[in-house]
Design a protein around this motif. Structure first.
Motif, short mmCIF file in Angstrom:
data_model
loop_
_atom_site.label_atom_id
_atom_site.label_comp_id
_atom_site.label_asym_id
_atom_site.label_seq_id
_atom_site.Cartn_x
_atom_site.Cartn_y
_atom_site.Cartn_z
N UNK A 142 -12.42 16.18 21.28
CA UNK A 142 -13.48 15.34 21.85
C UNK A 142 -14.74 16.16 22.12
N UNK A 143 -14.56 17.33 22.71
CA UNK A 143 -15.71 18.20 23.00
C UNK A 143 -16.37 18.66 21.71
N UNK A 144 -15.56 19.12 20.76
CA UNK A 144 -16.08 19.60 19.48
C UNK A 144 -16.88 18.50 18.77
N UNK A 145 -16.32 17.31 18.68
CA UNK A 145 -17.01 16.22 17.98
C UNK A 145 -18.29 15.83 18.71
N UNK A 146 -18.27 15.84 20.03
CA UNK A 146 -19.48 15.55 20.79
C UNK A 146 -20.58 16.56 20.53
N UNK A 147 -20.21 17.83 20.47
CA UNK A 147 -21.19 18.88 20.19
C UNK A 147 -21.74 18.76 18.77
N UNK A 148 -20.88 18.43 17.82
CA UNK A 148 -21.35 18.23 16.45
C UNK A 148 -22.34 17.07 16.38
N UNK A 149 -22.07 16.02 17.14
CA UNK A 149 -23.00 14.88 17.19
C UNK A 149 -24.34 15.29 17.79
N UNK A 150 -24.30 16.08 18.87
CA UNK A 150 -25.54 16.56 19.49
C UNK A 150 -26.32 17.44 18.52
N UNK A 151 -25.61 18.31 17.83
CA UNK A 151 -26.25 19.21 16.87
C UNK A 151 -26.94 18.42 15.77
N UNK A 152 -26.25 17.44 15.25
CA UNK A 152 -26.82 16.61 14.20
C UNK A 152 -28.03 15.83 14.71
N UNK A 153 -27.96 15.31 15.91
CA UNK A 153 -29.08 14.56 16.47
C UNK A 153 -30.32 15.44 16.60
N UNK A 154 -30.14 16.63 17.13
CA UNK A 154 -31.28 17.56 17.27
C UNK A 154 -31.84 17.96 15.91
N UNK A 155 -30.95 18.22 14.96
CA UNK A 155 -31.37 18.57 13.60
C UNK A 155 -32.20 17.43 12.99
N UNK A 156 -31.69 16.22 13.12
CA UNK A 156 -32.39 15.06 12.56
C UNK A 156 -33.77 14.90 13.19
N UNK A 157 -33.84 15.00 14.51
CA UNK A 157 -35.13 14.86 15.19
C UNK A 157 -36.14 15.89 14.69
N UNK A 158 -35.70 17.13 14.55
CA UNK A 158 -36.60 18.20 14.13
C UNK A 158 -37.05 18.01 12.68
N UNK A 159 -36.10 17.74 11.80
CA UNK A 159 -36.43 17.62 10.38
C UNK A 159 -37.34 16.43 10.13
N UNK A 160 -37.05 15.30 10.75
CA UNK A 160 -37.89 14.12 10.54
C UNK A 160 -39.26 14.28 11.18
N UNK A 161 -39.30 14.97 12.32
CA UNK A 161 -40.59 15.23 12.97
C UNK A 161 -41.44 16.15 12.08
N UNK A 162 -40.82 17.16 11.50
CA UNK A 162 -41.56 18.07 10.62
C UNK A 162 -42.07 17.35 9.37
N UNK A 163 -41.37 16.33 8.91
CA UNK A 163 -41.82 15.61 7.72
C UNK A 163 -43.05 14.75 7.99
N UNK A 164 -43.33 14.48 9.27
CA UNK A 164 -44.50 13.69 9.64
C UNK A 164 -45.79 14.50 9.56
N UNK A 165 -45.66 15.80 9.50
CA UNK A 165 -46.86 16.66 9.52
C UNK A 165 -47.64 16.58 8.25
#
Length: 165
Positions: A142-165
């Motif tokens: 449960x902890x591992x999967x939650x952390x993987x979800x958080x990691x993916x969320x942060x990655x997605x936010x950063x990558x999509x934000x960078x594509x707006x530039x």
């Protein structure tokens, strides 16, 4: 003549706008593809661990080891985690570093539970210990999967934000 020059200028301005929009769409598409790749990759990591856990449960119920045991450094995810994963997620080390302990616990508790898979008598005699280990496997999972979800969320936010530039 001035009129045709103005028409050509209007055409060129519109053409530049179209090219800019195409470029922005290409950047977004590329960013979205990166996010989708990591989404699928991390979903496969979860699935691999669910299958591994399922085989461990089956081993206890069937009284024989039904999986190739690995530790947290030698499973496919562990190999990726200690190599290219560090580069891929270097901007998110606050989350990334927190993945190792539950991942290690996951593998260690499966290993500990399977030590009792010798024969039916041993499994029955040590059922409380086996249950304890599988409870810890679920907690770690449960902890591992939650952390993987958080990691993916942060990655997605950063990558999509960078594509707006």
């Amino acid at each position: 003549m001035a009129r045709s020059a103005a028409t050509v200028q209007d055409f060129m301005d519109k053409f530049r706008e179209v090219l800019k929009e195409v470029d922005e769409n290409a950047n977004f598409s590329s960013a979205y593809a990166r996010v989708m790749f990591e989404t699928v990759h991390l979903a496969m990591v979860k699935l691999d661990h669910i299958i591994y856990k399922s085989k461990a449960f089956s081993s206890v119920f069937n009284g024989e080891i039904e999986l190739q045991q690995t530790d947290h450094t030698s499973c496919a995810f562990g190999k990726w985690y200690y190599n290219e994963g560090q580069q891929q997620f270097k901007d998110f080390m606050d989350i990334y570093r927190r993945i190792e302990p539950p991942h290690a616990d996951f593998h260690a508790h499966i290993k500990d539970a399977l030590e009792y898979v010798v024969d039916d008598e041993t499994i029955i005699k040590h059922r409380d210990e086996i249950l304890h280990h599988f409870t810890r496997v679920e907690e770690a999972s449960d902890i591992l999967f939650g952390l993987l979800d958080q990691l993916l969320q942060r990655f997605e936010e950063k990558v999509l934000q960078e594509s707006d530039r």
